[in-house]
Design an enzyme around this catalytic site. Structure first.
Site, PDB file in Angstrom:
ATOM      1  N   ASP A 101       0.856  -1.183   0.000  1.00 21.65           N
ATOM      2  CA  ASP A 101       0.000   0.000   0.000  1.00 21.65           C
ATOM      3  C   ASP A 101       0.899   1.242   0.000  1.00 21.65           C
ATOM      4  O   ASP A 101       2.130   1.128  -0.040  1.00 21.65           O
ATOM      5  CB  ASP A 101      -0.958   0.002   1.191  1.00 21.65           C
ATOM      6  CG  ASP A 101      -2.307   0.626   0.836  1.00 21.65           C
ATOM      7  OD1 ASP A 101      -2.310   1.696   0.191  1.00 21.65           O
ATOM      8  OD2 ASP A 101      -3.355   0.069   1.194  1.00 21.65           O
ATOM      9  N   GLY A 148       4.121   1.382  -2.150  1.00 17.35           N
ATOM     10  CA  GLY A 148       4.044   1.683  -3.568  1.00 17.35           C
ATOM     11  C   GLY A 148       2.617   1.832  -4.030  1.00 17.35           C
ATOM     12  O   GLY A 148       1.669   1.598  -3.275  1.00 17.35           O
ATOM     13  N   PHE A 162      -0.182   0.447  -6.720  1.00 23.24           N
ATOM     14  CA  PHE A 162      -0.373  -0.733  -7.558  1.00 23.24           C
ATOM     15  C   PHE A 162      -0.659  -0.373  -9.011  1.00 23.24           C
ATOM     16  O   PHE A 162      -0.766  -1.246  -9.856  1.00 23.24           O
ATOM     17  CB  PHE A 162      -1.429  -1.692  -7.011  1.00 23.24           C
ATOM     18  CG  PHE A 162      -2.698  -1.095  -6.464  1.00 23.24           C
ATOM     19  CD1 PHE A 162      -3.363  -0.061  -7.112  1.00 23.24           C
ATOM     20  CD2 PHE A 162      -3.248  -1.598  -5.296  1.00 23.24           C
ATOM     21  CE1 PHE A 162      -4.537   0.461  -6.617  1.00 23.24           C
ATOM     22  CE2 PHE A 162      -4.450  -1.072  -4.784  1.00 23.24           C
ATOM     23  CZ  PHE A 162      -5.079  -0.040  -5.453  1.00 23.24           C
ATOM     24  N   HIS A 192     -13.741  -2.267  -6.305  1.00 21.97           N
ATOM     25  CA  HIS A 192     -14.946  -1.427  -6.199  1.00 21.97           C
ATOM     26  C   HIS A 192     -14.613   0.049  -6.007  1.00 21.97           C
ATOM     27  O   HIS A 192     -15.506   0.900  -6.019  1.00 21.97           O
ATOM     28  CB  HIS A 192     -15.889  -1.948  -5.110  1.00 21.97           C
ATOM     29  CG  HIS A 192     -15.468  -1.664  -3.698  1.00 21.97           C
ATOM     30  ND1 HIS A 192     -16.262  -1.988  -2.622  1.00 21.97           N
ATOM     31  CD2 HIS A 192     -14.337  -1.111  -3.158  1.00 21.97           C
ATOM     32  CE1 HIS A 192     -15.667  -1.634  -1.496  1.00 21.97           C
ATOM     33  NE2 HIS A 192     -14.502  -1.102  -1.797  1.00 21.97           N
TER      34      HIS A 192
END
Length: 342
Positions: free
Chosen positions: A200, A230, A232, A250
């Site tokens: 994350d 980091g 994604f 979502h």
């Protein structure tokens, strides 16, 4: 033609917020934590919490009727449900998640009719630059409240995920967008052979270190979990056998979802697996009231939505995965297991 016998279903729906606010008040007061430790009669509860004498009995007895408190004569104690999930000292505590609902989501839902007309979500409303996450993490107090809210989701889903996937066949996994690592640590604790990575953004690392210190204790857990900072979307993903996107897709548009799934496919080794779970909507869009309303909730927060099982499956197969039949983690959450061919 005969009509419905009663309007009571509508009344129950319209007054559902009565129960929600009664629950929120008990958490805010610390009532459930107090009565999980020691029972007390109404007079003592009234004195300790400074409650109005004309309101105390109705409030406490309403919580009894809601199965959150139990009453023996005139003495109240936390019911098993509250003791398990509403006491901060309990391992399955979800109060942070509920507090987030009370402070951030409850007021927002009071403006639903305006939102349905404007479509202006909270990320747009409260961030001049449109970077809601960066603004959230810039405030340590708000960042902590958010991580505690995400802990609640992880607590609810870690056990079924630990039980319903074949973890004995793999040695490592990474929770992509895993916040401060509650899910990573619970899965690793449930399967002592596993090594896990939480991936994350950099501002969440101190919260991960704090939680690892709390949960690691004298066990080897601290040595089997790690944090990799980091994005994604832009940074290399961890080298591991299994990726998890839990309540991640979502948050994004369809285009960005396809991008995330494609990046996961590219970074996984042959034979690797991507696990995706969300409050997915049934393909006929006729069942699951919570999931359909959660889709509106996501639109209100970030302009995104939930999605159907068929849509999720399509994004995964388009990326090259082979997708197994969907698995229910609980009544509200569906898991898709996607395997990269050897």
């Amino acid at each position: 033609m005969s009509g419905p016998d009663s309007a009571l279903p509508i009344i129950r729906t319209a007054t559902g917020f009565f129960q929600a606010q009664a629950l929120f008040a008990g958490i805010e007061l610390g009532l459930f934590a107090r009565l999980s430790r020691e029972p007390a009669d109404a007079a003592r509860i009234q004195a300790e919490f400074g409650l109005h004498p004309a309101l105390t009995h109705d409030y406490l007895d309403a919580l009894v009727a809601m199965d959150l408190l139990a009453r023996d004569g005139s003495v109240y104690r936390a019911a098993p449900l509250a003791a398990a999930y509403l006491d901060p000292e309990a391992p399955e505590y979800i109060g942070g998640f509920l507090a987030f609902n009370q402070r951030r989501l409850y007021p927002a839902w009071g403006t639903l009719s305006a939102f349905l007309r404007s479509g202006e979500n909270l990320a747009q409303k409260f961030s001049d630059k449109g970077d809601f996450t960066a603004e959230l993490y810039a405030d340590p107090r708000r960042a902590r409240a958010f991580t505690e809210a995400m802990d609640g989701y992880a607590v609810l889903l870690a056990r079924p995920l630990a039980e319903k996937y074949r973890w004995d066949e793999v040695k490592s996994f990474a929770d992509l967008g895993g916040c401060r690592g509650m899910l990573t640590m619970r899965l690793a604790a449930a399967h002592p052979h596993l090594r896990g990575v939480t991936f994350d953004l950099p501002p969440l690392r101190p919260f991960f270190d704090e939680l690892a210190g709390e949960l690691g204790g004298g066990t080897d857990l601290r040595d089997r979990v790690a944090y990799q900072a980091g994005s994604f979307f832009t940074d290399p993903l961890p080298d591991t056998q299994v990726y998890i996107f839990g309540h991640v897709l979502h948050d994004w548009s369809d285009e960005r979802r396809r991008e995330l799934v494609g990046r996961a496919f590219d970074h996984l080794p042959p034979g690797g697996t991507l696990l995706v779970y969300d409050s997915m909507i049934d393909d006929e869009r006729r069942e699951g009231i919570f999931n359909l309303l959660m889709s509106l909730n996501m639109a209100m927060i970030s302009g995104s939505s939930e999605y159907t099982v068929a849509e999720g499956t399509r994004w995964l197969t388009e990326a090259g995965f082979t997708v197994e039949p969907p698995v229910a983690l609980n009544e509200l959450t569906t898991l898709l297991v996607a395997n990269k061919p050897l």
